[in-house]
Design an enzyme around this catalytic site. Structure first.
Site, PDB file in Angstrom:
ATOM      1  N   ALA A  63      49.176  73.538  32.143  1.00 28.02           N
ATOM      2  CA  ALA A  63      48.751  74.858  31.620  1.00 28.02           C
ATOM      3  C   ALA A  63      48.267  75.548  32.719  1.00 28.02           C
ATOM      4  O   ALA A  63      47.551  75.336  33.896  1.00 28.02           O
ATOM      5  CB  ALA A  63      47.781  74.408  30.479  1.00 28.02           C
ATOM      6  N   GLY A 108      49.783  69.858  31.230  1.00 26.40           N
ATOM      7  CA  GLY A 108      50.732  70.343  30.218  1.00 26.40           C
ATOM      8  C   GLY A 108      52.532  70.157  30.404  1.00 26.40           C
ATOM      9  O   GLY A 108      53.064  70.042  29.638  1.00 26.40           O
ATOM     10  N   GLU A 111      53.038  66.931  29.197  1.00 22.66           N
ATOM     11  CA  GLU A 111      52.993  66.792  27.945  1.00 22.66           C
ATOM     12  C   GLU A 111      54.392  67.398  27.272  1.00 22.66           C
ATOM     13  O   GLU A 111      54.742  66.791  26.246  1.00 22.66           O
ATOM     14  CB  GLU A 111      51.899  67.589  27.662  1.00 22.66           C
ATOM     15  CG  GLU A 111      50.516  66.790  27.443  1.00 22.66           C
ATOM     16  CD  GLU A 111      49.367  67.601  27.647  1.00 22.66           C
ATOM     17  OE1 GLU A 111      49.238  68.797  27.952  1.00 22.66           O
ATOM     18  OE2 GLU A 111      48.493  67.118  26.774  1.00 22.66           O
ATOM     19  N   GLU A 131      43.626  66.716  34.322  1.00 20.59           N
ATOM     20  CA  GLU A 131      42.638  67.546  33.432  1.00 20.59           C
ATOM     21  C   GLU A 131      41.122  67.156  33.778  1.00 20.59           C
ATOM     22  O   GLU A 131      40.399  67.980  34.141  1.00 20.59           O
ATOM     23  CB  GLU A 131      42.847  67.158  31.970  1.00 20.59           C
ATOM     24  CG  GLU A 131      43.951  68.483  31.563  1.00 20.59           C
ATOM     25  CD  GLU A 131      45.315  67.821  31.587  1.00 20.59           C
ATOM     26  OE1 GLU A 131      45.502  66.846  32.351  1.00 20.59           O
ATOM     27  OE2 GLU A 131      46.218  68.202  30.875  1.00 20.59           O
TER      28      GLU A 131
HETATM   29  N1  CAA Z   1      47.995  77.030  36.846  1.00 14.17           N
HETATM   30  C1  CAA Z   1      48.028  78.056  37.381  1.00 14.17           C
HETATM   31  N2  CAA Z   1      48.556  78.213  38.809  1.00 14.17           N
HETATM   32  C2  CAA Z   1      49.039  77.164  39.164  1.00 14.17           C
HETATM   33  C3  CAA Z   1      49.051  75.906  38.355  1.00 14.17           C
HETATM   34  C4  CAA Z   1      48.612  75.600  37.539  1.00 14.17           C
HETATM   35  N3  CAA Z   1      48.521  74.747  36.543  1.00 14.17           N
HETATM   36  N4  CAA Z   1      49.683  74.875  39.472  1.00 14.17           N
HETATM   37  C5  CAA Z   1      50.058  75.467  40.386  1.00 14.17           C
HETATM   38  N5  CAA Z   1      49.783  76.696  40.410  1.00 14.17           N
HETATM   39  C6  CAA Z   1      49.941  77.982  41.339  1.00 14.17           C
HETATM   40  C7  CAA Z   1      49.016  77.879  42.399  1.00 14.17           C
HETATM   41  O1  CAA Z   1      47.831  78.345  42.235  1.00 14.17           O
HETATM   42  C8  CAA Z   1      49.966  78.678  43.639  1.00 14.17           C
HETATM   43  O2  CAA Z   1      49.670  79.967  43.385  1.00 14.17           O
HETATM   44  P1  CAA Z   1      49.768  81.083  44.486  1.00 14.17           P
HETATM   45  O3  CAA Z   1      50.688  81.267  45.331  1.00 14.17           O
HETATM   46  O4  CAA Z   1      49.535  82.530  43.749  1.00 14.17           O
HETATM   47  O5  CAA Z   1      48.227  80.922  45.092  1.00 14.17           O
HETATM   48  C9  CAA Z   1      51.156  78.454  43.201  1.00 14.17           C
HETATM   49  O6  CAA Z   1      51.200  77.656  41.839  1.00 14.17           O
HETATM   50  C10 CAA Z   1      51.834  77.148  44.236  1.00 14.17           C
HETATM   51  O7  CAA Z   1      50.843  76.042  43.981  1.00 14.17           O
HETATM   52  P2  CAA Z   1      50.094  75.430  45.335  1.00 14.17           P
HETATM   53  O8  CAA Z   1      49.892  76.439  46.465  1.00 14.17           O
HETATM   54  O9  CAA Z   1      48.870  74.839  44.621  1.00 14.17           O
HETATM   55  O10 CAA Z   1      51.335  74.274  45.690  1.00 14.17           O
HETATM   56  P3  CAA Z   1      51.019  72.901  46.519  1.00 14.17           P
HETATM   57  O11 CAA Z   1      52.367  72.231  46.698  1.00 14.17           O
HETATM   58  O12 CAA Z   1      50.064  73.130  47.549  1.00 14.17           O
HETATM   59  O13 CAA Z   1      50.214  71.918  45.263  1.00 14.17           O
HETATM   60  C11 CAA Z   1      49.998  70.960  43.058  1.00 14.17           C
HETATM   61  C12 CAA Z   1      51.042  71.527  44.248  1.00 14.17           C
HETATM   62  C13 CAA Z   1      49.540  69.739  43.582  1.00 14.17           C
HETATM   63  C14 CAA Z   1      50.809  70.737  42.024  1.00 14.17           C
HETATM   64  C15 CAA Z   1      48.921  72.094  42.931  1.00 14.17           C
HETATM   65  O14 CAA Z   1      49.651  73.352  42.478  1.00 14.17           O
HETATM   66  C16 CAA Z   1      48.077  71.669  41.604  1.00 14.17           C
HETATM   67  O15 CAA Z   1      47.219  70.699  41.864  1.00 14.17           O
HETATM   68  N6  CAA Z   1      48.290  72.593  40.617  1.00 14.17           N
HETATM   69  C17 CAA Z   1      47.338  72.248  39.284  1.00 14.17           C
HETATM   70  C18 CAA Z   1      47.847  70.905  38.637  1.00 14.17           C
HETATM   71  C19 CAA Z   1      46.963  70.778  37.370  1.00 14.17           C
HETATM   72  O16 CAA Z   1      45.543  70.645  37.480  1.00 14.17           O
HETATM   73  N7  CAA Z   1      47.619  70.828  36.087  1.00 14.17           N
HETATM   74  C20 CAA Z   1      47.042  70.558  35.077  1.00 14.17           C
HETATM   75  C21 CAA Z   1      46.395  71.833  34.128  1.00 14.17           C
HETATM   76  S1  CAA Z   1      45.148  71.360  32.924  1.00 14.17           S
HETATM   77  C22 CAA Z   1      46.532  71.260  31.355  1.00 14.17           C
HETATM   78  O17 CAA Z   1      47.528  71.131  31.759  1.00 14.17           O
HETATM   79  C23 CAA Z   1      45.661  71.345  30.454  1.00 14.17           C
HETATM   80  C24 CAA Z   1      46.356  70.659  29.298  1.00 14.17           C
HETATM   81  O18 CAA Z   1      46.621  69.625  28.939  1.00 14.17           O
HETATM   82  C25 CAA Z   1      46.977  71.719  28.120  1.00 14.17           C
END
Ligand code: CAA
Length: 258
Positions: A63, A108, A111, A131
């Site tokens: 998400a 998400g 999911e 999360e």
């Molecule tokens: N939400 C918003 N933006 C996200 C995102 C997310 N879940 N995942 C990645 N992005 C964005 C980053 O912010 C980045 O944007 P900018 O270029 O504008 O800065 C872009 O996507 C590329 O990401 P990274 O530069 O971080 O890429 P990376 O290769 O260095 O890392 C990754 C990849 C390990 C997947 C890292 O992006 C990451 O940890 N993302 C978050 C993953 C996460 O925590 N997901 C769970 C969300 S909570 C949820 O989903 C709740 C639910 O159950 C409903």
């Protein structure tokens, strides 16, 4: 467009399309997903749907964290319900959904895959529920669907630790059906499976999905009764008559979906 969709020869191809944000699910994307699932239900020509993500790196990285950062507790509850209801549309559909996980499937994103019927993964796929490392918990069905699919022990280990696992580990845990080396191989295997599914009677496939998905929460005895009731109902279909007659007459069946 955050969700791309086209249908070809009975298969729907759905691509979550925010590659610059690793296909993270913001509210617009969730709403577009919902509209697409509802459209699939209306379209009788679509028998099966393949779900994947845009770009090289991610299926869906979860998400949208930037969006969630601003939510009040009540808005967060509504966001979770919207996400759950949207993904649940794949589970209540009688049409099989095949996830093609082409990279990160986190939160998400995991999911989304867990709400599909079959999960194919590219070798670079990574699964996880980050999360709790963000101070929140899975909210689009992850706690319920992972424990039902892989068991409570596995769900607790993955969800409490927030660790990522690779495609091979996910297959070992029964979360992935098959692993493919390249994106082309992944999509072509999914397409081939979709074609194979479409050769069968659609009503029978749909009822079999209901028996497995809905029967899962029932006691064995109630599940068996439910299966028998669907077995009875399917006998009133044109395709059951066609399939059984075709076998006896030693010819190929011609299913019409009736
Ligand atoms: N939400 C918003 N933006 C996200 C995102 C997310 N879940 N995942 C990645 N992005 C964005 C980053 O912010 C980045 O944007 P900018 O270029 O504008 O800065 C872009 O996507 C590329 O990401 P990274 O530069 O971080 O890429 P990376 O290769 O260095 O890392 C990754 C990849 C390990 C997947 C890292 O992006 C990451 O940890 N993302 C978050 C993953 C996460 O925590 N997901 C769970 C969300 S909570 C949820 O989903 C709740 C639910 O159950 C409903």
């Amino acid at each position: 467009m955050n969700v791309l969709f086209e249908s070809k020869n009975g298969t729907g191809y759905l691509t979550i399309n925010r590659p610059d944000k690793l296909n993270a699910l913001n509210i617009d994307t969730i709403n577009e997903l919902k509209e697409t699932f509802l459209k699939v239900e209306q379209d009788k020509t679509i028998k099966c749907v393949i779900v994947t993500g845009s770009g090289e790196k991610a299926f869906v990285a979860g998400a949208d964290i930037e969006y969630m950062q601003k939510l009040t507790p009540n808005e967060a509850l509504k966001f979770a319900r919207l996400g759950q209801e949207t993904l649940h549309l794949m589970e209540v559909s009688n049409k099989p959904y095949i996830a093609c996980v082409n990279g990160y499937a986190l939160g998400g994103g995991f999911e989304v895959a867990l709400s599909c019927d079959i999960i194919f993964a590219q070798v670079n796929a990574k699964f996880g529920f980050p999360e709790v490392s963000l101070g929140i918990l899975p909210g689009f069905g992850g706690t319920q669907n992972l424990s039902r699919l892989a068991g409570k022990l596995i769900a607790k280990e993955l969800i409490f630790s927030a660790k990522m696992i690779d495609a091979a580990k996910a297959k070992e845990l029964g979360i992935v059906n098959e692993i493919y080396q390249t994106r082309e191989e992944l999509l072509s295997a999914a397409k081939e499976l979709a074609v194979q599914i479409q050769k069968n009677a659609p009503l029978a496939v749909g009822f079999a999905k209901r028996a497995i998905v809905d029967g899962f929460g029932l006691s064995k005895e109630d599940g068996l009764r439910y299966e028998a009731s669907l077995f009875g109902v399917v006998f009133s279909s044109v395709d059951a008559k066609e399939g059984l007659s075709a076998f006896v007459e030693k010819r190929k069946p011609n299913y019409t979906g009736g």
